[in-house]
Design an enzyme around this catalytic site. Structure first.
Site, PDB file in Angstrom:
ATOM      1  N   GLU A  34       1.176  -1.260  -0.038  1.00  0.00           N
ATOM      2  CA  GLU A  34      -0.172   0.176  -0.123  1.00  0.00           C
ATOM      3  C   GLU A  34       1.104   1.060   0.171  1.00  0.00           C
ATOM      4  O   GLU A  34       1.623   1.140   0.472  1.00  0.00           O
ATOM      5  CB  GLU A  34      -1.041   0.184   1.147  1.00  0.00           C
ATOM      6  CG  GLU A  34      -2.010   1.034   1.344  1.00  0.00           C
ATOM      7  CD  GLU A  34      -2.229   1.544   0.226  1.00  0.00           C
ATOM      8  OE1 GLU A  34      -3.287   1.186  -0.293  1.00  0.00           O
ATOM      9  OE2 GLU A  34      -2.036   2.701  -0.493  1.00  0.00           O
ATOM     10  N   GLY A  39      -7.139   0.616   2.970  1.00  0.00           N
ATOM     11  CA  GLY A  39      -8.297   0.452   3.483  1.00  0.00           C
ATOM     12  C   GLY A  39      -8.293   1.427   2.241  1.00  0.00           C
ATOM     13  O   GLY A  39      -9.494   1.128   1.769  1.00  0.00           O
ATOM     14  N   GLY A  40      -7.727   2.376   1.504  1.00  0.00           N
ATOM     15  CA  GLY A  40      -8.093   2.624   0.243  1.00  0.00           C
ATOM     16  C   GLY A  40      -9.328   3.662   0.258  1.00  0.00           C
ATOM     17  O   GLY A  40      -9.450   4.660   0.854  1.00  0.00           O
ATOM     18  N   THR A  41     -10.085   3.756  -0.414  1.00  0.00           N
ATOM     19  CA  THR A  41     -11.440   5.119  -1.058  1.00  0.00           C
ATOM     20  C   THR A  41     -12.187   4.997  -0.045  1.00  0.00           C
ATOM     21  O   THR A  41     -12.063   5.549   0.320  1.00  0.00           O
ATOM     22  CB  THR A  41     -11.194   5.263  -2.598  1.00  0.00           C
ATOM     23  OG1 THR A  41     -10.359   5.483  -3.553  1.00  0.00           O
ATOM     24  CG2 THR A  41     -12.023   6.015  -2.382  1.00  0.00           C
ATOM     25  N   CYS A  42     -12.848   4.255  -0.366  1.00  0.00           N
ATOM     26  CA  CYS A  42     -13.702   4.001   0.672  1.00  0.00           C
ATOM     27  C   CYS A  42     -13.534   3.970   2.196  1.00  0.00           C
ATOM     28  O   CYS A  42     -14.383   5.426   2.752  1.00  0.00           O
ATOM     29  CB  CYS A  42     -14.660   2.031   0.016  1.00  0.00           C
ATOM     30  SG  CYS A  42     -16.030   2.223   1.100  1.00  0.00           S
ATOM     31  N   HIS A 441     -46.780  -4.651   8.532  1.00  0.00           N
ATOM     32  CA  HIS A 441     -46.899  -3.108   8.139  1.00  0.00           C
ATOM     33  C   HIS A 441     -46.183  -2.803   9.683  1.00  0.00           C
ATOM     34  O   HIS A 441     -46.191  -2.714  10.526  1.00  0.00           O
ATOM     35  CB  HIS A 441     -48.287  -3.199   8.385  1.00  0.00           C
ATOM     36  CG  HIS A 441     -48.654  -1.840   8.710  1.00  0.00           C
ATOM     37  ND1 HIS A 441     -48.779  -0.517   7.657  1.00  0.00           N
ATOM     38  CD2 HIS A 441     -49.497  -0.853   9.600  1.00  0.00           C
ATOM     39  CE1 HIS A 441     -49.535   0.933   8.256  1.00  0.00           C
ATOM     40  NE2 HIS A 441     -49.827  -0.034   9.012  1.00  0.00           N
TER      41      HIS A 441
HETATM   42  C1  FAD Z   1     -16.946   9.991  -2.332  1.00  0.00           C
HETATM   43  C2  FAD Z   1     -16.893   8.968  -3.292  1.00  0.00           C
HETATM   44  C3  FAD Z   1     -18.087   8.617  -1.919  1.00  0.00           C
HETATM   45  C4  FAD Z   1     -18.130   7.012  -1.391  1.00  0.00           C
HETATM   46  N1  FAD Z   1     -19.194   6.240  -1.813  1.00  0.00           N
HETATM   47  C5  FAD Z   1     -19.613   4.791  -2.450  1.00  0.00           C
HETATM   48  C6  FAD Z   1     -20.626   4.682  -1.685  1.00  0.00           C
HETATM   49  O1  FAD Z   1     -21.283   4.851  -0.356  1.00  0.00           O
HETATM   50  N2  FAD Z   1     -20.251   2.992  -1.617  1.00  0.00           N
HETATM   51  C7  FAD Z   1     -19.949   2.067  -2.792  1.00  0.00           C
HETATM   52  O2  FAD Z   1     -20.496   1.441  -2.757  1.00  0.00           O
HETATM   53  N3  FAD Z   1     -18.607   3.014  -3.388  1.00  0.00           N
HETATM   54  C8  FAD Z   1     -18.720   4.328  -2.776  1.00  0.00           C
HETATM   55  N4  FAD Z   1     -17.475   4.774  -3.645  1.00  0.00           N
HETATM   56  C9  FAD Z   1     -16.995   4.333  -4.053  1.00  0.00           C
HETATM   57  C10 FAD Z   1     -15.839   3.143  -3.446  1.00  0.00           C
HETATM   58  O3  FAD Z   1     -14.949   4.401  -3.190  1.00  0.00           O
HETATM   59  C11 FAD Z   1     -14.705   2.346  -4.717  1.00  0.00           C
HETATM   60  O4  FAD Z   1     -15.494   1.612  -5.118  1.00  0.00           O
HETATM   61  C12 FAD Z   1     -13.965   1.431  -3.710  1.00  0.00           C
HETATM   62  O5  FAD Z   1     -13.238   1.887  -2.370  1.00  0.00           O
HETATM   63  C13 FAD Z   1     -13.690   0.264  -4.305  1.00  0.00           C
HETATM   64  O6  FAD Z   1     -12.347   0.755  -4.554  1.00  0.00           O
HETATM   65  P1  FAD Z   1     -11.024  -0.344  -5.227  1.00  0.00           P
HETATM   66  O7  FAD Z   1     -10.726  -1.721  -4.086  1.00  0.00           O
HETATM   67  O8  FAD Z   1     -10.907  -0.435  -6.668  1.00  0.00           O
HETATM   68  O9  FAD Z   1      -9.638   0.504  -4.332  1.00  0.00           O
HETATM   69  P2  FAD Z   1      -9.425   1.952  -3.807  1.00  0.00           P
HETATM   70  O10 FAD Z   1     -10.319   1.741  -1.837  1.00  0.00           O
HETATM   71  O11 FAD Z   1      -9.429   2.768  -4.236  1.00  0.00           O
HETATM   72  O12 FAD Z   1      -7.599   1.376  -3.028  1.00  0.00           O
HETATM   73  C14 FAD Z   1      -6.689   1.367  -4.474  1.00  0.00           C
HETATM   74  C15 FAD Z   1      -5.900   1.747  -3.039  1.00  0.00           C
HETATM   75  O13 FAD Z   1      -4.641   1.118  -3.488  1.00  0.00           O
HETATM   76  C16 FAD Z   1      -3.339   1.727  -3.342  1.00  0.00           C
HETATM   77  N5  FAD Z   1      -2.676   1.783  -4.763  1.00  0.00           N
HETATM   78  C17 FAD Z   1      -3.272   2.890  -6.056  1.00  0.00           C
HETATM   79  N6  FAD Z   1      -1.645   2.304  -6.664  1.00  0.00           N
HETATM   80  C18 FAD Z   1      -0.955   2.086  -6.192  1.00  0.00           C
HETATM   81  C19 FAD Z   1       0.366   1.446  -6.442  1.00  0.00           C
HETATM   82  N7  FAD Z   1       0.805   1.585  -6.813  1.00  0.00           N
HETATM   83  N8  FAD Z   1       0.717   0.257  -5.558  1.00  0.00           N
HETATM   84  C20 FAD Z   1       0.255   0.627  -3.904  1.00  0.00           C
HETATM   85  N9  FAD Z   1      -0.797   0.592  -3.250  1.00  0.00           N
HETATM   86  C21 FAD Z   1      -1.282   1.450  -4.664  1.00  0.00           C
HETATM   87  C22 FAD Z   1      -4.179   2.535  -3.474  1.00  0.00           C
HETATM   88  O14 FAD Z   1      -3.473   4.737  -2.548  1.00  0.00           O
HETATM   89  C23 FAD Z   1      -5.578   2.930  -2.622  1.00  0.00           C
HETATM   90  O15 FAD Z   1      -5.357   3.113  -1.132  1.00  0.00           O
HETATM   91  C24 FAD Z   1     -17.213   6.307  -3.189  1.00  0.00           C
HETATM   92  C25 FAD Z   1     -16.532   7.285  -3.589  1.00  0.00           C
HETATM   93  C26 FAD Z   1     -16.116   8.214  -3.677  1.00  0.00           C
HETATM   94  C27 FAD Z   1     -14.727   9.012  -4.250  1.00  0.00           C
END
Ligand code: FAD
Length: 459
Positions: A34, A39-42, A441
């Site tokens: 990482e 934990g990434g985006t979510c 209900h």
């Molecule tokens: C504002 C917002 C609200 C959202 N709300 C919802 C919701 O309510 N419900 C829902 O289902 N979805 C929601 N989403 C979408 C959801 O967050 C993503 O679909 C979800 O996080 C899945 O992402 P992922 O598993 O593909 O990777 P991500 O969660 O994006 O994680 C990828 C990880 O990989 C790491 N990484 C990237 N490149 C490299 C590399 N070269 N080397 C090492 N590490 C790397 C990044 O730093 C990151 O930590 C939302 C998104 C946003 C932006």
């Protein structure tokens, strides 16, 4: 020196950690890499913090409406943005710490901090470490698209990431992008007390939804005081002494809108450009999404891509489902595939939109016949009792198989109730099963059988 693993997972999004733990539990020596926050985006700047902030915003909204319910609050309703942010940070911390502990306590699993980049189909470099493995699982996710619009580099702007640091109330928040992310922030900040203007380049909001869904959502948000500027075809940004101005149109007046702060919410891009995919030979499409087959295998044997980066989903549940598919196929000897899943998602404005399956637009585009039924939320007793009757429910059914093709539930609990239809779709059951079911209900779901009783041919 090269470190040898059985499997390397890149990214700790919604698929990576679960998969890394399963691989390690299966006795495979596994590393998970990482580059930013576990934990990434979510967890860090997507679902978890936005839904936490939305909960604060809804509390302010309900408090302001207290007198509608016969409840007196003898003081003005104030939102303490620093406290709102602190609460959000605590919820995020709870999640990231939980995942970090989980990964750290799994025998056979090593967590490595740093940016991973392929050097060959079987090696990845992380800083000065070289990792070699038979299997790589890419879960690198995506980030906010920051389009190259005129003036972009001359103005300060937020994306969904850095807006998470805001601990004050923007006086007037301009949001470029009238889709899922933009609208959630729009209602949230309006409820916190900001003026909010949403600028959308298309002729309507959330273009993927049916027209009447877009129109109803606009009406709901306008009723809360959010301003919209649609058809903003030639957007250009300019700094002002007290904020930012957006040139929204080249011909329609007013051509310019000014505000104190700016959020860009115009889409997402996959984090694939700096992954060394060319060195591994992994193919991407023109937009950078990793091309995968039905089992999420890339063009290179031994490399899989999961989550947003494969372009087969853009949600936490699609990424987690990718994990389940890959784990089943790689570890459990099963044969699961992406096309087994039914599209489903929610827009978490208040009231929410719960979606499953096809929209009417998609059904028409596919040239399919359908039965359709709609019901305004004003007919739903539970909504009436709660004083929240905005929205409507709509369901579409195949006239031959009697199976449900899709549903859009815009109304209180729409994000929960939609699962009653979704599960019938997974079961392949005819709609008549729910039509004849007895529901509790007074709930919103009790009206789903009644809704289905009103099916008529789609004109
Ligand atoms: C504002 C917002 C609200 C959202 N709300 C919802 C919701 O309510 N419900 C829902 O289902 N979805 C929601 N989403 C979408 C959801 O967050 C993503 O679909 C979800 O996080 C899945 O992402 P992922 O598993 O593909 O990777 P991500 O969660 O994006 O994680 C990828 C990880 O990989 C790491 N990484 C990237 N490149 C490299 C590399 N070269 N080397 C090492 N590490 C790397 C990044 O730093 C990151 O930590 C939302 C998104 C946003 C932006």
């Amino acid at each position: 020196m090269t470190e040898r693993y059985d499997a390397v997972v890149i990214g700790t999004g919604q698929a990576g950690p679960s998969l890394a733990v399963r691989l390690a539990q299966a006795g495979r020596k596994t590393a998970i890499v990482e580059r930013k926050r576990i934990g990434g985006t979510c967890v860090n700047n997507g679902c978890v913090p936005t839904k936490t902030l939305i909960a604060s915003a809804r509390t302010a909204y309900v408090a302001r409406r207290a007198s509608d319910y016969g409840v007196t609050i003898d003081a003005p309703i104030r939102v303490d943005m620093a406290a709102v942010k602190a609460r959000k940070d605590a919820v995020v911390r709870h999640s990231t710490e939980g995942i970090t502990r989980w990964l750290g306590s799994t025998p056979g699993l090593v967590t490595i901090e740093g940016h991973a980049r392929f050097e060959s189909p079987r090696t990845v470099r992380v800083g000065n470490r070289m990792l070699e493995a038979d299997q790589f699982f890419i879960n690198v996710g995506g980030r906010a698209l920051v389009p190259d619009m005129p003036g972009r580099d001359e103005v300060p702007y937020y994306t969904n990431s850095n807006i998470m640091d805001v601990d004050f109330l923007p006086e007037h928040l301009l949001i470029v992008g009238g889709s899922y992310i933009g609208l959630e922030f729009a209602q949230m900040y309006r409820r916190f007390g900001s003026r909010v203007t949403v600028v959308e380049m298309g002729p309507r909001l959330i273009a993927r939804e049916d027209d009447e869904v877009s129109a109803a959502i606009k009406e709901i948000l306008e009723a809360e005081g959010i301003a919209f500027r649609l058809n903003a075809k030639c957007v250009a940004l300019e700094p002002r002494s007290n904020g930012i101005s957006i040139n929204v149109s080249c011909d329609e007046e007013p051509r310019e809108i000014s505000g104190s702060h700016l959020l860009l919410a115009v889409g997402r891009v996959p984090n694939t450009a700096d992954l060394g995919l060319d060195k591994a030979g992994v193919s991407t499409d023109a937009r950078g999404y990793i091309q995968v087959d039905e089992q999420l295998r890339t063009s290179v044997p031994g490399i899989w891509a999961l989550g947003d980066a494969n372009g087969r989903g853009a949600f936490t549940h699609t990424s987690y489902n990718d994990f389940e598919i890959v784990a089943a196929n790689v570890l459990d000897g099963e044969s699961r595939k992406v096309s087994d899943r039914i599209p489903t998602y929610a827009l978490f404005i208040d009231p929410p939109l719960g979606r499953a399956g096809m929209t009417e637009r998609e059904i028409r585009a596919a040239g399919r016949r359908a039965l359709v039924a709609t019901m305004p939320m004003t007919r739903v007793g539970r909504a009436f009792e709660r004083g929240e009757t905005q929205g409507f429910m709509k369901v579409l059914v195949d006239p031959d198989s009697q199976c449900i093709l899709g549903a859009s539930l815009l109304g209180i609990e729409g994000d929960e109730v939609v699962h009653s239809l979704l599960d019938a779709m997974y079961a392949g059951a005819p709609y008549t099963v729910i039509r004849r079911a007895m529901h509790i209900h007074p709930t919103v779901a009790e009206f789903i059988p009644t809704l289905l009783g009103g099916l008529k041919p789609l004109a």
